[in-house]
Enzyme design. Sequence first.
Site, PDB file in Angstrom:
ATOM      1  N   GLU A 327       3.314  10.921   1.088  1.00 28.49           N
ATOM      2  CA  GLU A 327       2.338   9.891   0.725  1.00 28.49           C
ATOM      3  C   GLU A 327       2.773   9.128  -0.506  1.00 28.49           C
ATOM      4  O   GLU A 327       2.579   7.917  -0.605  1.00 28.49           O
ATOM      5  CB  GLU A 327       0.957  10.527   0.500  1.00 28.49           C
ATOM      6  CG  GLU A 327      -0.166   9.512   0.242  1.00 28.49           C
ATOM      7  CD  GLU A 327      -0.357   9.127  -1.224  1.00 28.49           C
ATOM      8  OE1 GLU A 327      -1.079   8.166  -1.492  1.00 28.49           O
ATOM      9  OE2 GLU A 327       0.237   9.794  -2.112  1.00 28.49           O
ATOM     10  N   ASP A 355      -7.883  13.183  -1.705  1.00 28.28           N
ATOM     11  CA  ASP A 355      -6.720  12.787  -2.504  1.00 28.28           C
ATOM     12  C   ASP A 355      -7.167  12.125  -3.793  1.00 28.28           C
ATOM     13  O   ASP A 355      -6.634  11.108  -4.213  1.00 28.28           O
ATOM     14  CB  ASP A 355      -5.811  11.849  -1.698  1.00 28.28           C
ATOM     15  CG  ASP A 355      -4.504  11.530  -2.430  1.00 28.28           C
ATOM     16  OD1 ASP A 355      -4.163  12.269  -3.375  1.00 28.28           O
ATOM     17  OD2 ASP A 355      -3.840  10.544  -2.067  1.00 28.28           O
TER      18      ASP A 355
END
Length: 466
Positions: A327, A355
């Site tokens: 990511e 997140d």
Amino acid sequence: MKKLLVLLLLFTVTFTYSQNDDDKLQLEKIYKTSLTNGKSYEWLDYLSNQIGGRLSGSYNAEKAVQYTKSQLDSLGLDRVWLQPVMVPKWVRGIKEYAYIESSPGKTNQVNICALGGSVATPEGGLKAEVIEVKGIDDLATIGKEKIEGKIVFYNRPMQPELIHTFEAYGNCVDQRYAGAMEAAKYGAVGVIVRSMNLRLDDLPHTGSMSYGETPENKRIPAAAISTNDAELLSGMLALDKSLKFYFSQKCKVYPDVQSYNVIGEIKGNEYPNEIITVGGHLDSWDLGDGSHDDGAGCVQSMDVLRLLKETGYKPKRTIRVVLFMNEENGLRGGKKYAEEAKGKGENHVFALESDSGGFTPRGFSFDCDEANFNKILQWKSLFEPYLIHYFEKGYSGADIGPLKDTGLVLAGLRPDSQRYFDHHHASNDTFEHVNKRELELGAATMASLVYLIDKYGTLLPKKVKG
């Protein structure tokens, strides 16, 4: 007829109360289990302290893949597997070094770190005069004549008056991501970027950057400078515009390597082809151990499936945990997962991402239509005993974003974010800064929403065409 209507009304009221009461009891079981017998903190301890920073393409990232797969295997899920994905490999090299030179021999050492994906400085380092700007737009105003041969210093702070800290981050992160690419067009020889941090400290914060279509021989080195040292540099430039800045970094980009998304699932017993996904990203930056970003999201997502099993809940739909790789500097894992899901014609109905750190959960933001949002709002009162009150439409998460055009409901866990950017992408993103209870509350909050989505479903999910 009148008696029949009264009976029907009584039945409806009783049935509705019974359902709400069942939901209340299930949430109580989930929160109690997480707070008294949670696994998320134990998993994070190992991930952070026994493995450490998990930069995409690194040995530690591969150790994290094997560790999390082994833990999912131990939960007795219906299926656990690795999904191959090619990821970039960037290596920082030896610690960076920098100083401000106000006159020959008179220097002030400052704290910097290379931005992820940056090229190295020339052998022996780079020294040049500095031109300070508040953003990319300033470059055109200043012009090539004044920029060429100099180091561009981007010094736009995060806005402290914004309560939503991710909004403050979004308002200035472009200078980190695209600053070098744009400055190179004006002949700059390097870039120094103020760290994305709301407080003043000595910690430089790394993060991804891009050169776009800039040819390799035109790419210039880019580094982040701590907020304290950004203030120092700015103050010294106000007194002397001819001072020089020196920095040295040895980072290098290697060819892509193979890594994996880690996936586990519990098959639904009524609608197994409807998939609910919950996840976080397994990779991190290399300065700390990635506890908040995003070890916390990974272990919370893993514990969602364990909590549902532990409390005896039998899912109607397939519930899948996905630990995404890459990511931070490419989003390859999220893109690969969505690509394969679409190729297989999988019907994802809901995706939840964590997140935003392992801080106290406040609620969720939802990326969905009004009908589904209004349906979810009906459950808000079930969360209020746990001080979960934030249910708003908005951004969900980067890794689940590529699934968006399949018509599913996307959501992001929203913890209290006021301290998040103190640690984000810095050397103090470490295990001791994660509170066990806050982490476990987040896992329980996620599991509770997944339970409700599974039990009641979403409205008119669109099926993916293979």
